[in-house]
Scaffold this motif. Structure first.
Motif, PDB file in Angstrom:
ATOM      1  N   ALA A 117       0.879  -1.174  -0.104  1.00 54.35           N
ATOM      2  CA  ALA A 117      -0.059   0.030   0.064  1.00 54.35           C
ATOM      3  C   ALA A 117       0.941   1.201  -0.095  1.00 54.35           C
ATOM      4  N   ARG A 146       2.208   1.409  -3.390  1.00 50.60           N
ATOM      5  CA  ARG A 146       1.137   2.147  -4.299  1.00 50.60           C
ATOM      6  C   ARG A 146       0.985   3.521  -4.312  1.00 50.60           C
ATOM      7  N   GLN A 147       1.064   4.081  -2.951  1.00 50.31           N
ATOM      8  CA  GLN A 147       1.070   5.599  -2.738  1.00 50.31           C
ATOM      9  C   GLN A 147       2.386   6.373  -3.488  1.00 50.31           C
ATOM     10  N   LEU A 187       4.063   4.984  -5.856  1.00 49.25           N
ATOM     11  CA  LEU A 187       3.773   4.999  -7.612  1.00 49.25           C
ATOM     12  C   LEU A 187       2.949   6.010  -7.983  1.00 49.25           C
ATOM     13  N   MET A 227      -7.491   5.871  -7.599  1.00 50.57           N
ATOM     14  CA  MET A 227      -6.791   5.284  -8.796  1.00 50.57           C
ATOM     15  C   MET A 227      -7.253   5.530 -10.152  1.00 50.57           C
ATOM     16  N   LEU A 230       0.268  -0.040 -13.052  1.00 52.15           N
ATOM     17  CA  LEU A 230       0.659  -0.227 -11.767  1.00 52.15           C
ATOM     18  C   LEU A 230       1.015  -1.410 -11.542  1.00 52.15           C
ATOM     19  N   MET A 283      -2.120  -7.604  -3.717  1.00 52.07           N
ATOM     20  CA  MET A 283      -2.545  -6.712  -4.752  1.00 52.07           C
ATOM     21  C   MET A 283      -3.931  -6.719  -5.075  1.00 52.07           C
ATOM     22  N   LEU A 289      -5.775  -4.241  -2.822  1.00 50.15           N
ATOM     23  CA  LEU A 289      -5.284  -3.085  -3.148  1.00 50.15           C
ATOM     24  C   LEU A 289      -5.660  -2.508  -4.560  1.00 50.15           C
ATOM     25  N   LEU A 308      -4.732  -3.382  -7.295  1.00 52.21           N
ATOM     26  CA  LEU A 308      -3.513  -3.412  -8.318  1.00 52.21           C
ATOM     27  C   LEU A 308      -3.753  -4.578  -9.162  1.00 52.21           C
TER      28      LEU A 308
END
Length: 470
Positions: free
Chosen positions: A146, A149-150, A152, A165, A171, A186, A189, A191
């Motif tokens: 997580a 991801r932030q 990214l 998103m 991603l 993933m 999240l 993703l």
């Protein structure tokens, strides 16, 4: 009222509970390491209630004979440690005082803060890492990804924690031998588990080919990615070259998450700490406490070098009663959960009770015993090692023709676990059906390896007799 009666008899109920616990633990060597059970489940709640003492008796009648020795010395199934005596003390006290670990108005916050500091010393992590307890390695991997991801999103000018998103594509998480909880995280999240790119490993290894990773990063120079590294794979305890990854981080723009659920405990030993060289440059690290730390389920830690990203993702925005995250540190703004059990206390007790030397001895003893088991199997014509024994997991198979290997392995493992002497789990390694024995329990001793191996030989002979290969 039963509740008021139990209040008056609390001391007696606690003594009954202690007696049950003591009897179970004192006979742990004689409890089956694995049990295949089928139980009928009662779905009706009693109207009047039974009271605590009667509930304990019912529990023993209904479930007592079906409890396996998962904390025993020959449970080698999941990579699960036992429960040290001191961590059991901490866990009982945790339930007794029932503190919310996120409540700063009591000792709970300070217990966790101190325990995280102790763990950073145990793992030789830099002081600037932030750490917190979560429920297990899956939630720790979730938290680390997580944060990634932030990161990214911010590379593309978007605050995912705030704005979501929408509009973001590609991603990607890159890995070599990821644990299944990585793809699960993933999926949770957003993703997508299909967006994991698996790179080739080194020959006959589960360690990423660094040249292949470099080629991937060169080909995606305009696309920031997360690389999920392994520090202790579940089949062979293989490690990605973390020192080489640290060098790559200086050249390329990627988030380095390290899944060191149990491999992180290599740091406890001067013999194995080199396997973690470079992990201090990671962005986030998963370590599981209910594995080699030998504390009760459920407890793990997430460590990272990016406290600001924690807050961007996990802050309790707009909850006046929880305070302003910008003004006062609170763990609830750094991890997924708000209300949390005081998971740190069992770890605190065990760390204080046994210290650095105690955990070094646990790790080195387990590794030595795994290597001894591996040597026995390697010299036995009934078995074939699928991988060198690097640390605490022995990965092997039956020495039979490939056309019957899967069936034979299944028969052998079912029969082995049915003996109750030892518990192992099935796996696949290098395309071959196999078995893995994970030794991470503080109780495991040389005599356990001896009795387990003797049983394995006997079960293997009986299995192979069915195919005329004995």
């Amino acid at each position: 009222m039963k509740l008021q009666d139990d209040l008056k008899n609390t001391d007696q109920l606690l003594q009954l509970t202690k007696d049950f616990s003591s009897e179970f633990l004192s006979g742990i060597d004689h409890v089956a390491a694995d049990k295949a059970v089928t139980l009928s489940v009662e779905k009706n709640i009693p109207v009047q209630g039974l009271g605590g003492a009667a509930a304990l008796e019912l529990f023993k009648q209904r479930y007592g004979s079906s409890i396996a020795a998962a904390v025993g010395p020959r449970y080698w199934g999941f990579v699960t440690g036992g429960v040290t005596p001191a961590s059991l003390m901490g866990d009982w006290i945790t339930s007794t005082i029932d503190l919310n670990a996120s409540d700063k108005s009591s000792a709970a916050y300070y217990i966790e803060t101190e325990t995280i500091a102790l763990l950073k010393q145990l793992f030789r992590l830099p002081e600037d890492f932030i750490g917190a307890f979560v429920s297990g390695a899956t939630m720790s991997n979730f938290t680390g990804l997580a944060l990634g991801r932030q990161w990214l999103g911010k590379q593309r000018g978007i605050d995912i924690g705030r704005d979501g998103m929408a509009g973001l594509q590609n991603l990607t998480v890159v890995s070599c031998t990821p644990h299944s909880s990585v793809s699960k995280s993933m999926a949770m999240l957003g993703l997508g588990r299909n967006n994991i790119v698996k790179l080739p490993s080194l020959p006959n290894r589960e360690s990423v080919n660094i040249a292949a990773l470099r080629d991937y990063l060169d080909a995606h120079a305009d696309q920031p990615v997360i690389f999920s590294a392994s520090a202790g794979t579940v089949n062979t305890v293989d490690f990605d070259d973390l020192a080489a990854l640290a060098v790559l981080k200086k050249e390329y723009n990627f988030w380095l998450h390290i899944d060191a659920a149990f491999g992180g405990f290599a740091a406890c030993s001067d013999r194995y700490k080199h396997l973690l060289e470079g992990w201090e440059f990671a962005d986030s690290i998963t370590i599981d406490a209910h594995k080699w730390l030998n504390v009760p389920y459920d407890a793990a830690m997430i460590f990272s070098r990016h406290p600001e990203l924690h807050v961007e993702v996990f802050q309790n925005a707009g909850a006046a009663y929880l305070g302003d995250p910008a003004e006062q540190f609170n763990y609830i703004n750094y991890i997924p959960e708000n209300s949390r059990r005081q998971r740190a206390l069992p770890a605190w007790f065990s760390l204080m009770a046994y210290g650095l030397d105690g955990y070094r001895e646990i790790v080195e003893t387990n590794v030595q015993l795994a290597q001894e088991l591996g040597a026995l199997l390697d010299n036995d014509p009934q078995f074939t090692l699928l991988s060198p024994v690097r640390m605490c997991v022995v990965c092997f198979t039956l020495n039979v023709p490939s056309d019957i290997q899967e069936e034979a392995v299944n028969k052998f493992l079912n029969a082995l676990n049915a003996t109750g002497v030892v518990c192992m789990t099935r796996t696949v390694y290098g395309g071959q059906p196999g078995i893995r024995a994970a030794l991470v329990n503080w109780r495991t001793a040389q005599e356990d390896v001896a009795v387990a191996y003797q049983t394995m030989k006997e079960v293997a002979a009986a299995t192979l007799n069915q195919y005329s290969y004995a």
